[in-house]
Design a protein around this motif. Structure first.
Motif, PDB file in Angstrom:
ATOM      1  N   GLN A   1       0.829  -1.208   0.000  1.00 34.89           N
ATOM      2  CA  GLN A   1       0.000   0.000   0.000  1.00 34.89           C
ATOM      3  C   GLN A   1       0.861   1.254   0.000  1.00 34.89           C
ATOM      4  OE1 GLN A   1      -3.822   0.008   0.308  1.00 34.89           O
ATOM      5  NE2 GLN A   1      -3.081   1.823  -0.756  1.00 34.89           N
ATOM      6  N   ALA A   2       1.952   1.220   0.744  1.00 32.63           N
ATOM      7  CA  ALA A   2       2.828   2.389   0.837  1.00 32.63           C
ATOM      8  C   ALA A   2       3.432   2.739  -0.522  1.00 32.63           C
ATOM      9  CB  ALA A   2       3.940   2.130   1.851  1.00 32.63           C
ATOM     10  N   MET A   3       3.708   1.737  -1.347  1.00 32.03           N
ATOM     11  CA  MET A   3       4.312   2.010  -2.664  1.00 32.03           C
ATOM     12  C   MET A   3       3.285   2.564  -3.648  1.00 32.03           C
ATOM     13  SD  MET A   3       7.448   1.362  -2.109  1.00 32.03           S
ATOM     14  CE  MET A   3       7.175   1.775  -0.370  1.00 32.03           C
ATOM     15  N   HIS A   4       2.000   2.296  -3.412  1.00 36.98           N
ATOM     16  CA  HIS A   4       0.961   2.698  -4.363  1.00 36.98           C
ATOM     17  C   HIS A   4       0.217   3.966  -3.931  1.00 36.98           C
ATOM     18  CE1 HIS A   4       1.463  -0.785  -6.815  1.00 36.98           C
ATOM     19  NE2 HIS A   4       1.035  -1.658  -5.914  1.00 36.98           N
ATOM     20  N   SER A   5       0.481   4.490  -2.723  1.00 41.95           N
ATOM     21  CA  SER A   5      -0.361   5.561  -2.167  1.00 41.95           C
ATOM     22  C   SER A   5       0.383   6.888  -2.082  1.00 41.95           C
ATOM     23  CB  SER A   5      -0.845   5.170  -0.768  1.00 41.95           C
ATOM     24  OG  SER A   5      -1.595   3.981  -0.820  1.00 41.95           O
ATOM     25  N   LYS A   6      -0.314   7.917  -2.507  1.00 42.58           N
ATOM     26  CA  LYS A   6       0.220   9.272  -2.340  1.00 42.58           C
ATOM     27  C   LYS A   6       0.245   9.627  -0.857  1.00 42.58           C
ATOM     28  CE  LYS A   6       1.498  13.226  -4.219  1.00 42.58           C
ATOM     29  NZ  LYS A   6       2.779  13.306  -4.930  1.00 42.58           N
ATOM     30  N   LEU A   7      -0.834   9.296  -0.153  1.00 45.83           N
ATOM     31  CA  LEU A   7      -0.908   9.447   1.296  1.00 45.83           C
ATOM     32  C   LEU A   7      -1.382   8.120   1.881  1.00 45.83           C
ATOM     33  CD1 LEU A   7      -2.296  12.371   0.045  1.00 45.83           C
ATOM     34  CD2 LEU A   7      -1.862  12.957   2.406  1.00 45.83           C
ATOM     35  N   MET A   8      -0.889   7.809   3.084  1.00 43.06           N
ATOM     36  CA  MET A   8      -1.266   6.546   3.709  1.00 43.06           C
ATOM     37  C   MET A   8      -1.173   6.672   5.219  1.00 43.06           C
ATOM     38  SD  MET A   8       0.694   2.881   3.424  1.00 43.06           S
ATOM     39  CE  MET A   8       0.723   1.813   4.868  1.00 43.06           C
ATOM     40  N   ILE A   9      -2.030   5.915   5.914  1.00 47.44           N
ATOM     41  CA  ILE A   9      -1.994   5.838   7.376  1.00 47.44           C
ATOM     42  C   ILE A   9      -1.601   4.426   7.776  1.00 47.44           C
ATOM     43  CG2 ILE A   9      -3.388   5.874   9.472  1.00 47.44           C
ATOM     44  CD1 ILE A   9      -5.127   8.034   8.121  1.00 47.44           C
ATOM     45  N   LEU A  10      -0.607   4.322   8.657  1.00 48.99           N
ATOM     46  CA  LEU A  10      -0.205   3.048   9.249  1.00 48.99           C
ATOM     47  C   LEU A  10      -0.447   3.155  10.746  1.00 48.99           C
ATOM     48  CD1 LEU A  10       1.201   0.254   8.991  1.00 48.99           C
ATOM     49  CD2 LEU A  10       3.359   1.448   9.436  1.00 48.99           C
ATOM     50  N   SER A  11      -1.405   2.359  11.265  1.00 49.95           N
ATOM     51  CA  SER A  11      -1.738   2.452  12.680  1.00 49.95           C
ATOM     52  C   SER A  11      -1.618   1.092  13.343  1.00 49.95           C
ATOM     53  CB  SER A  11      -3.165   3.003  12.864  1.00 49.95           C
ATOM     54  OG  SER A  11      -4.114   2.095  12.327  1.00 49.95           O
ATOM     55  N   GLY A  12      -1.572   1.114  14.675  1.00 49.32           N
ATOM     56  CA  GLY A  12      -1.504  -0.136  15.423  1.00 49.32           C
ATOM     57  C   GLY A  12      -0.958   0.095  16.816  1.00 49.32           C
ATOM     58  N   GLY A  13      -1.251  -0.836  17.706  1.00 47.00           N
ATOM     59  CA  GLY A  13      -0.789  -0.746  19.083  1.00 47.00           C
ATOM     60  C   GLY A  13       0.615  -1.287  19.241  1.00 47.00           C
ATOM     61  N   PRO A  14       1.100  -1.389  20.480  1.00 47.76           N
ATOM     62  CA  PRO A  14       2.454  -1.876  20.729  1.00 47.76           C
ATOM     63  C   PRO A  14       2.599  -3.333  20.324  1.00 47.76           C
ATOM     64  CG  PRO A  14       1.224  -1.726  22.784  1.00 47.76           C
ATOM     65  CD  PRO A  14       0.383  -1.081  21.734  1.00 47.76           C
ATOM     66  N   GLY A  15       3.770  -3.669  19.793  1.00 47.87           N
ATOM     67  CA  GLY A  15       4.036  -5.057  19.446  1.00 47.87           C
ATOM     68  C   GLY A  15       3.439  -5.521  18.145  1.00 47.87           C
ATOM     69  N   THR A  16       2.800  -4.626  17.394  1.00 47.94           N
ATOM     70  CA  THR A  16       2.163  -5.040  16.140  1.00 47.94           C
ATOM     71  C   THR A  16       3.089  -4.867  14.946  1.00 47.94           C
ATOM     72  OG1 THR A  16       1.172  -2.833  15.925  1.00 47.94           O
ATOM     73  CG2 THR A  16      -0.169  -4.552  16.957  1.00 47.94           C
ATOM     74  N   GLY A  17       4.290  -4.379  15.172  1.00 46.80           N
ATOM     75  CA  GLY A  17       5.277  -4.328  14.099  1.00 46.80           C
ATOM     76  C   GLY A  17       5.304  -3.050  13.296  1.00 46.80           C
ATOM     77  N   LYS A  18       4.808  -1.942  13.845  1.00 47.05           N
ATOM     78  CA  LYS A  18       4.868  -0.663  13.112  1.00 47.05           C
ATOM     79  C   LYS A  18       6.308  -0.304  12.765  1.00 47.05           C
ATOM     80  CE  LYS A  18       2.758   2.202  15.901  1.00 47.05           C
ATOM     81  NZ  LYS A  18       2.506   1.327  17.055  1.00 47.05           N
ATOM     82  N   THR A  19       7.200  -0.455  13.750  1.00 51.07           N
ATOM     83  CA  THR A  19       8.603  -0.115  13.532  1.00 51.07           C
ATOM     84  C   THR A  19       9.206  -0.983  12.433  1.00 51.07           C
ATOM     85  OG1 THR A  19       8.920   0.613  15.812  1.00 51.07           O
ATOM     86  CG2 THR A  19      10.874  -0.043  14.601  1.00 51.07           C
ATOM     87  N   THR A  20       8.902  -2.282  12.462  1.00 48.90           N
ATOM     88  CA  THR A  20       9.410  -3.197  11.437  1.00 48.90           C
ATOM     89  C   THR A  20       8.914  -2.793  10.054  1.00 48.90           C
ATOM     90  OG1 THR A  20       9.450  -5.009  13.039  1.00 48.90           O
ATOM     91  CG2 THR A  20       9.458  -5.614  10.711  1.00 48.90           C
ATOM     92  N   VAL A  21       7.648  -2.410   9.966  1.00 45.97           N
ATOM     93  CA  VAL A  21       7.074  -2.017   8.682  1.00 45.97           C
ATOM     94  C   VAL A  21       7.672  -0.704   8.196  1.00 45.97           C
ATOM     95  CG1 VAL A  21       4.946  -1.336   7.505  1.00 45.97           C
ATOM     96  CG2 VAL A  21       4.939  -3.301   9.045  1.00 45.97           C
TER      97      VAL A  21
END
Length: 806
Positions: free
Chosen positions: A349-369
């Motif tokens: 999604q990040a490669m295809h989107s002009k704007l994007m939201i990535l959300s999630g709580g702790p331990g869900t891998g936001k940093t990894t993504v």
């Protein structure tokens, strides 16, 4: 001061021997004076402190104030009033006229003036400026300088004395004088409520008290307008609203105006609101929502910018899905990770989107993504992630966060030179929310972390700096605390569903076994749990409020004995006052983690003792020194004035290798950080977090506050206090915020596909109003000549706003 005793008001008449310290910004002064007369048993010399402008060595003053017995420096006079004695002797006048106050007037000129005009020279000059025409070879510039300086000296003292009589302390009086100068008395007499608008630290009640002394009528338009503007500012800055429904504003303003028994005409208050809107000091939208202009335009212009960026979707470079998947596989090998399906979806999604939201709580891998997005973007676009390869050219990827601590964590996760949003867009401490910044971000991919902390003003300034050819990704956890400033930008953006978004809701393998992460997700999902159940990384110690300091002392002492230090341990509390508040706990923790020693330097500032190796917290943005609100550092040096080139007492704080120097007057910008507020800790993580939870915190015991606090812990989380207080707090959602961002997004982006997207009924602004006020006495009703001002001033103006003409 803890070690000071106050007596009744005292005075000292004395000649200034030496100025020990003076802050050029607010004129806080410490001086030595030779005693001429006093009603106290001072020796030949006395130390005087206070806010004292235009002070010069050799001058004679009468200081009135309080005696303080300082534990370290002895008996002092804390001056609240001061009055200068113009010198009467020839030598005194010569010394005065040749002092630093009169630049370019030497002793020879001063002696000539005294010889011609006599021992009453100063009064003669004050009465008749032309008397200086008698002095040979005296230029007009110097005549003006001499007259104006003598006159200004007398004027400042008269103003300060008058302000003191009106009930303003010396610090506030100096702030008022610095703003209005010679017009101070006139402004206050003619419009005392102007102080509410112009002077930070003066609220409506203070101005209202002054107005009563002067004789302002209860229904005077300026009084009513001041109450309305003050109500708007309090609602925005303290409660986070971006607008207030007119009925609520009128109701709260009416209560404020009448709480001292004053009778106020409701119709006059409505008229005052009408005038404020006609004057564009307040704005109205949807016939009832009242805005501070800068917040209205920040919300509406942000929506327009988002729409503009979305319309440049075609500028994105297109990649085949197979090409992206192949690159993702290579990244998995590089980082030795295996992305879950939701994480791969986020990368795609990040490669295809002009704007994007990535959300999630702790331990869900936001940093990894996020790290994956950066690497994938560089791989697909043929970019290097080595700064040395750009040889002074702009780096194509920017990562930023609202605070220094959050940006440091972003740097650790991505390897890129993360920055604060303020630094990225050039927002300095001197900028105001409605300033127009001209900086543009020169990057193709922009990632903003900890978006829940971004307020409405900052969001507008950020988006204004984003170029049309850039992609931007917003990252955060919507269940954390909303921004300290007005708005709930991230929450409204997510709920609008205008921007493509991926929510990571699975706790991945690297976090298995963490009861802290498990607790966070149980809270997010409103699942039942037993907070008293003990785990290897989490516990709850029951105790009473008055036992909190002792319990925390034992916990911290035990941690220190196991080899942990102050960098590893963080106590978080939601309020400052009380024996379980931040201030009290900092004193307890300082004794344990950084006790006094014979050779360890200290500096007192008010009732706080700063000590070498203290853990301290920056309270305001200081971008010129690369330090920002929420940054935590360590005091590494304390030096007296004689020991440094500044010739001032200084404290040096190390923020992860960045050393910042503070003069004594600057120490208001820092505080001890052994215990800090949960708001200040947002964006940070600590190995050990200790959270007292007691009913004393009742107003701040809310789900998002507790959730944000506990998710700061990486290895160990220790609660102490009242279990019932915790269980009650986790059920409390806190106050709803009035914001228009969601509605403006829905209106502006409205399409056939989006018209069915509505908020849950319980979240609508109408229901929010009903929760607050069941019945309100003020009704605007149908549009008439009297209320037609309630129509938006920008109706049919499209994308245009006054900001377009600044």
């Amino acid at each position: 001061m803890e070690n000071a005793t106050l007596f009744d008001q005292s005075y000292v008449k004395g000649t200034i021997i030496r100025i020990l310290f003076q802050n050029n910004d607010n004129f806080y002064t410490v001086l030595k004076a030779e005693v001429i007369d006093t009603n106290e048993d001072f020796d030949d010399e006395v130390t005087v402190t206070g806010f004292l402008p235009q002070i010069a060595e050799g001058d004679t003053y009468t200081f009135t104030g309080k005696i303080i017995l300082h534990a370290k420096y002895g008996k002092q006079l804390q001056a609240e009033k001061f009055e200068k004695d113009l010198p009467q002797s020839k030598d005194g006048i010569i010394h005065y006229l040749s002092s630093d106050l009169f630049k370019g007037v030497g002793k020879k000129t001063a002696r000539t003036i005294v010889e011609i005009l006599g021992e009453d020279a100063l009064n003669i000059i004050l009465d008749d400026k032309s008397s200086l025409d008698q002095i040979p070879k005296l230029s007009q510039d110097k005549k003006d300088l001499i007259y104006n300086t003598i006159n200004e000296n007398q004027a400042i003292e008269k103003v300060m004395i008058q302000l003191n009589d009106w009930g303003f302390g010396p610090q506030l009086a100096m702030k008022i004088y610095q703003f209005y100068k010679d017009d101070t008395i006139r402004v206050i007499k003619e419009s005392p409520y102007q102080l509410v608008m112009d002077i930070e630290g003066i609220g409506f009640n203070k101005a209202d008290e002054l107005a009563r002394h002067i004789g302002i009528d209860n229904n005077h338009p300026e009084r009513l307008k001041a109450a309305l503007v003050y109500g708007m500012e309090q609602a925005s800055l303290q409660n986070g609203h971006t607008y207030i429904p007119d009925q609520i504003l009128l109701e709260t303003s009416f209560n404020l105006l009448t709480k001292n028994g004053s009778e106020v005409n409701p119709d006059a208050l409505v008229n005052a609101l009408t005038e404020l809107c006609e004057e564009k000091k307040l704005l109205v939208e949807h016939e009832k929502n009242i805005y501070i202009p800068s917040l209205f335009y920040s919300e509406t212009k942000t929506v327009q910018i988002l729409h503009r960026l979305m319309n440049h979707q075609e500028q994105l470079k297109q990649f085949e899905q197979s090409e992206i998947m192949l690159a993702i596989g290579e990244i998995e090998q590089l980082f030795e990770v295996s992305y879950a399906e939701k994480q791969k979806e986020a990368l795609m999604q990040a490669m295809h989107s002009k704007l994007m939201i990535l959300s999630g709580g702790p331990g869900t891998g936001k940093t990894t993504v996020v790290r994956g997005i950066v690497t994938l973007y560089a791989e697909l676009h043929g970019l290097s992630l080595d700064y040395n390869d750009y040889d002074g050219q702009d780096f194509p990827i920017v990562v930023a966060a609202p605070t220094g601590r959050a940006s440091k964590r972003l740097y650790e996760s991505t390897g890129l030179e993360a920055t604060t949003i303020h630094r990225l867009i050039g927002w300095t401490r001197d900028n105001k929310p409605d300033d127009i910044l001209e900086n543009e971000i020169t990057a193709k991919l922009i990632i903003i972390d900890e978006m829940s902390m971004v307020d409405t003003w900052l969001m507008f300034q950020l988006m204004k700096a984003v170029p049309n050819d850039a992609q931007i990704i917003f990252v955060g956890d919507q269940d954390q605390l909303p921004s300290v400033g007005p708005g709930q930008v991230f929450k409204d953006l997510i709920e609008s569903q205008i921007i493509p978004q991926i929510e990571l809701n699975e706790v991945y393998r690297q976090q298995e076994g963490s009861s802290i992460v498990e607790l966070a997700h149980q809270i997010k999902r409103n699942e039942p749990f037993d907070i008293t159940k003990r785990y290897s990384d989490r516990s709850f110690i029951p105790c009473q409020t008055d036992q909190i300091p002792e319990v925390i002392e034992k916990i911290v002492t035990s941690a220190v004995n196991k080899g942990y230090d102050m960098r590893d341990i963080q106590v978080l509390a939601p309020i400052y006052r009380g024996n379980a508040g931040i201030r009290a706990l900092n004193k307890v923790l300082q004794k344990i983690l950084n006790p006094p020693e014979d050779k360890k330097r200290e500096m007192e500032f008010g009732d706080v003792v700063f000590r070498n190796h203290d853990k301290v917290l920056q309270l305001v943005n200081r971008p010129e020194d690369g330090v920002f609100n929420g940054d935590i550092g360590e005091i590494v040096g304390i030096f007296k004035a004689a020991e440094n080139a500044l010739n001032k007492d200084v404290v040096i704080v190390d923020y992860d290798g960045n050393e910042v120097t503070y003069t004594k007057a600057d120490l208001i910008e820092i505080t001890h950080a052994y215990c800090c507020s949960i708001h200040k800790a947002q964006g940070s993580e600590f190995p050990i977090v200790i959270m007292p939870v007691v009913h004393q915190y009742f107003r701040m015991l809310q789900k998002n506050i507790l959730y944000t606090g506990l998710t700061r812990a990486k290895q160990s989380l220790i609660f102490c206090g009242d279990v019932n207080a915790f269980n009650d707090g986790i059920k409390r959602l806190g106050n709803a915020r009035f914001t228009s961002f969601y509605q403006f997004l829905m209106d502006y982006f409205s399409t056939d596909d989006q018209k069915d997207i509505v908020k849950n009924d319980s979240d609508t602004d109408e229901n929010k109003e009903n929760e607050v006020f069941k019945k309100l006495p003020f009704q605007v009703g149908e549009m008439t000549e009297e209320n037609m001002h309630l129509v938006s001033p920008m109706i049919n103006m499209g994308d245009i706003s006054p900001y377009d003409y600044v």
